[in-house]
Design a protein around this motif. Structure first.
Motif, PDB file in Angstrom:
ATOM      1  N   ALA A  92       9.349  26.634 -22.628  1.00 45.33           N
ATOM      2  CA  ALA A  92       9.162  27.586 -24.078  1.00 45.33           C
ATOM      3  C   ALA A  92       8.965  28.987 -23.748  1.00 45.33           C
ATOM      4  N   GLN A  93       8.317  29.121 -22.594  1.00 41.11           N
ATOM      5  CA  GLN A  93       8.084  30.963 -22.440  1.00 41.11           C
ATOM      6  C   GLN A  93       9.430  31.493 -21.926  1.00 41.11           C
ATOM      7  N   THR A  94      10.335  30.874 -21.351  1.00 46.55           N
ATOM      8  CA  THR A  94      11.544  31.352 -20.675  1.00 46.55           C
ATOM      9  C   THR A  94      12.498  31.515 -22.089  1.00 46.55           C
ATOM     10  N   ALA A  95      12.773  30.558 -22.953  1.00 41.96           N
ATOM     11  CA  ALA A  95      13.505  30.699 -23.887  1.00 41.96           C
ATOM     12  C   ALA A  95      13.068  31.804 -25.208  1.00 41.96           C
ATOM     13  N   SER A  96      11.859  31.968 -25.216  1.00 45.34           N
ATOM     14  CA  SER A  96      11.223  32.639 -26.504  1.00 45.34           C
ATOM     15  C   SER A  96      11.547  34.136 -25.917  1.00 45.34           C
ATOM     16  N   SER A  97      11.026  34.945 -27.009  1.00 42.13           N
ATOM     17  CA  SER A  97      11.270  36.326 -26.937  1.00 42.13           C
ATOM     18  C   SER A  97      10.052  36.770 -26.150  1.00 42.13           C
ATOM     19  N   LEU A 145       0.714  -1.425   0.012  1.00 39.05           N
ATOM     20  CA  LEU A 145      -0.114   0.000  -0.024  1.00 39.05           C
ATOM     21  C   LEU A 145       0.905   1.103  -0.073  1.00 39.05           C
ATOM     22  N   ARG A 146       2.019   1.185   0.875  1.00 44.12           N
ATOM     23  CA  ARG A 146       2.963   2.381   0.689  1.00 44.12           C
ATOM     24  C   ARG A 146       3.399   2.600  -0.810  1.00 44.12           C
ATOM     25  N   SER A 147       3.819   1.358  -1.411  1.00 46.92           N
ATOM     26  CA  SER A 147       4.317   1.599  -2.548  1.00 46.92           C
ATOM     27  C   SER A 147       3.418   2.023  -3.581  1.00 46.92           C
ATOM     28  N   LEU A 148       2.178   1.344  -3.520  1.00 41.98           N
ATOM     29  CA  LEU A 148       0.861   2.227  -4.310  1.00 41.98           C
ATOM     30  C   LEU A 148       0.690   3.466  -4.171  1.00 41.98           C
ATOM     31  N   GLY A 149       0.876   4.010  -2.865  1.00 40.49           N
ATOM     32  CA  GLY A 149       0.547   5.401  -2.587  1.00 40.49           C
ATOM     33  C   GLY A 149       1.651   6.473  -3.114  1.00 40.49           C
ATOM     34  N   ARG A 150       2.839   5.897  -3.258  1.00 40.70           N
ATOM     35  CA  ARG A 150       4.085   6.560  -3.913  1.00 40.70           C
ATOM     36  C   ARG A 150       3.705   6.616  -5.368  1.00 40.70           C
ATOM     37  N   LEU A 151       3.354   5.647  -5.788  1.00 38.31           N
ATOM     38  CA  LEU A 151       3.033   5.366  -7.430  1.00 38.31           C
ATOM     39  C   LEU A 151       1.959   6.504  -7.840  1.00 38.31           C
ATOM     40  N   VAL A 152       0.883   6.646  -6.829  1.00 36.08           N
ATOM     41  CA  VAL A 152      -0.140   7.523  -7.253  1.00 36.08           C
ATOM     42  C   VAL A 152       0.588   8.871  -6.909  1.00 36.08           C
ATOM     43  N   ARG A 153       1.344   9.205  -6.062  1.00 32.25           N
ATOM     44  CA  ARG A 153       1.921  10.510  -5.947  1.00 32.25           C
ATOM     45  C   ARG A 153       2.645  10.864  -7.087  1.00 32.25           C
ATOM     46  N   GLY A 154       3.638   9.677  -7.509  1.00 34.36           N
ATOM     47  CA  GLY A 154       4.434  10.056  -8.765  1.00 34.36           C
ATOM     48  C   GLY A 154       3.812  10.228 -10.150  1.00 34.36           C
ATOM     49  N   LEU A 155       2.552   9.495 -10.390  1.00 29.07           N
ATOM     50  CA  LEU A 155       1.803   9.870 -11.713  1.00 29.07           C
ATOM     51  C   LEU A 155       1.131  11.032 -11.500  1.00 29.07           C
ATOM     52  N   SER A 156       0.650  11.554 -10.339  1.00 27.66           N
ATOM     53  CA  SER A 156       0.165  12.842 -10.442  1.00 27.66           C
ATOM     54  C   SER A 156       1.430  13.985 -10.774  1.00 27.66           C
ATOM     55  N   ALA A 157       2.456  13.733 -10.039  1.00 26.83           N
ATOM     56  CA  ALA A 157       3.484  14.885 -10.425  1.00 26.83           C
ATOM     57  C   ALA A 157       3.930  14.845 -11.850  1.00 26.83           C
ATOM     58  N   LEU A 158       3.828  13.509 -12.495  1.00 24.00           N
ATOM     59  CA  LEU A 158       4.177  13.600 -13.970  1.00 24.00           C
ATOM     60  C   LEU A 158       3.088  14.248 -14.644  1.00 24.00           C
ATOM     61  N   PHE A 159       1.819  13.940 -14.049  1.00 15.44           N
ATOM     62  CA  PHE A 159       0.684  14.621 -14.996  1.00 15.44           C
ATOM     63  C   PHE A 159       0.804  16.266 -14.923  1.00 15.44           C
ATOM     64  N   TRP A 160       1.040  16.705 -13.908  1.00 13.81           N
ATOM     65  CA  TRP A 160       1.314  18.152 -13.886  1.00 13.81           C
ATOM     66  C   TRP A 160       2.352  18.636 -14.203  1.00 13.81           C
ATOM     67  N   GLY A 161       3.420  17.807 -14.197  1.00 11.10           N
ATOM     68  CA  GLY A 161       4.997  18.319 -14.682  1.00 11.10           C
ATOM     69  C   GLY A 161       5.098  18.427 -15.983  1.00 11.10           C
ATOM     70  N   LEU A 162       4.515  17.598 -16.714  1.00 14.69           N
ATOM     71  CA  LEU A 162       4.879  17.644 -18.279  1.00 14.69           C
ATOM     72  C   LEU A 162       4.364  18.901 -18.833  1.00 14.69           C
ATOM     73  N   PRO A 163       3.013  19.388 -18.798  1.00 16.79           N
ATOM     74  CA  PRO A 163       2.613  20.623 -19.209  1.00 16.79           C
ATOM     75  C   PRO A 163       3.422  21.668 -18.877  1.00 16.79           C
ATOM     76  N   LEU A 164       3.659  21.578 -17.255  1.00 19.71           N
ATOM     77  CA  LEU A 164       4.447  22.849 -16.875  1.00 19.71           C
ATOM     78  C   LEU A 164       5.559  23.042 -17.124  1.00 19.71           C
ATOM     79  N   ALA A 165       6.667  21.963 -17.382  1.00 19.07           N
ATOM     80  CA  ALA A 165       7.748  21.803 -17.837  1.00 19.07           C
ATOM     81  C   ALA A 165       7.934  22.502 -19.488  1.00 19.07           C
ATOM     82  N   LEU A 166       6.825  22.119 -20.410  1.00 18.28           N
ATOM     83  CA  LEU A 166       6.947  22.482 -21.549  1.00 18.28           C
ATOM     84  C   LEU A 166       6.314  24.143 -21.738  1.00 18.28           C
ATOM     85  N   ILE A 167       5.554  24.383 -20.811  1.00 23.00           N
ATOM     86  CA  ILE A 167       5.060  25.897 -20.884  1.00 23.00           C
ATOM     87  C   ILE A 167       6.117  26.698 -20.346  1.00 23.00           C
ATOM     88  N   VAL A 168       6.782  26.516 -19.192  1.00 19.27           N
ATOM     89  CA  VAL A 168       7.862  27.375 -18.511  1.00 19.27           C
ATOM     90  C   VAL A 168       9.127  27.505 -19.573  1.00 19.27           C
TER      91      VAL A 168
END
Length: 247
Positions: free
Chosen positions: A43-48, A18-41
């Motif tokens: 791209a916005q930082t590198a662009s003019s 159950l502890r490992s599944l809890g970490r798995l859920v947290r990790g999947l959530s972090a990846l879900f939010w991190g993907l678009p956040l990393a792309l937007i941040v």
């Protein structure tokens, strides 16, 4: 293979699962939010359009530079964190661990390259910074592909047959789209290295250049969106089948 989500009779083993599944859920959530956040941040930082970085100019120089690099560092670090949380699950599965280790290495590469998007914004004429940003874009595409392979291995270990089939179909499509993105990018940048091109090759380069926004939408944002959907659905299936059963 027995279902990995079955309740084990041993209390200690069940608590560890159950502890490992809890970490798995947290990790999947972090990846879900991190993907678009990393792309937007990044791209916005590198662009003019990264003029919002000028708000840090009132700070001392070293502090302003550090503060300006923090958004890209934090967003890519969120992906590293997510994969390390996911890695606590099923440590004995060799194929799963191999796919996860490849994704972890690429996430660390992205983290190390992320500060260069700020330096490219400050000094766009510097060829070294341009190469580093292009390398980050290439590594980001490889990371997205490796994350789809991680989802394939994870889906193969979960007992939900419908989810397993959906992951297999959409990850295969995502990998094809990402390969097409790399191919189009290689052709475009390869043609740009030559000045005297045949007319038909020059036309191909012009067509790709004019349609770059559409290629970005179709070949990058589409697999990104589908990967996010698979991450979210996998997380929901685990919550429904494991933690929902505990209620």
């Amino acid at each position: 293979m027995d279902s990995i989500l079955e309740t084990r009779p041993e209390p200690v083993a069940n608590a560890e699962l159950l502890r490992s599944l809890g970490r798995l859920v947290r990790g999947l959530s972090a990846l879900f939010w991190g993907l678009p956040l990393a792309l937007i941040v990044c791209a916005q930082t590198a662009s003019s359009r990264g003029d919002w970085l000028k708000s840090f100019s009132e700070l001392p120089r070293w502090l302003g530079t550090l503060a300006a690099m923090m958004p890209s560092l934090a967003s890519t670090a969120l992906l590293v964190y997510g994969l390390w949380q996911v890695g606590d699950f099923q440590k004995q599965e060799r194929v799963w661990r191999n796919a996860l280790d490849r994704a972890r290495i690429l996430s660390l590469v992205n983290l190390g390259l992320s500060p260069f998007v700020y330096w490219y914004n400050r000094i766009p004429a510097n060829g070294f910074f341009l190469v580093m940003v292009l390398l980050l874009a290439f590594s980001g595409l490889l990371f997205l592909g490796s994350l789809n392979l991680v989802l394939q291995r994870l889906g193969a270990m979960l007992p939900d047959e419908a989810l397993r089939l959906e992951i297999r179909q959409f990850t295969a499509l995502n990998l094809r789209l990402l390969f097409a993105t790399l191919l189009v990018g290689a052709v475009y940048f390869g043609l740009g290295q030559f000045e005297d091109l045949p007319r038909w090759l020059g036309g191909v380069a012009t067509l790709i250049g004019h349609g770059s926004a559409w290629f970005l939408i179709l070949l990058v944002l589409l697999p990104l969106a589908m990967t996010m959907a698979l991450l979210w659905k996998t997380k929901e299936v685990i919550l429904d089948n494991v933690f929902g059963a505990q209620q």
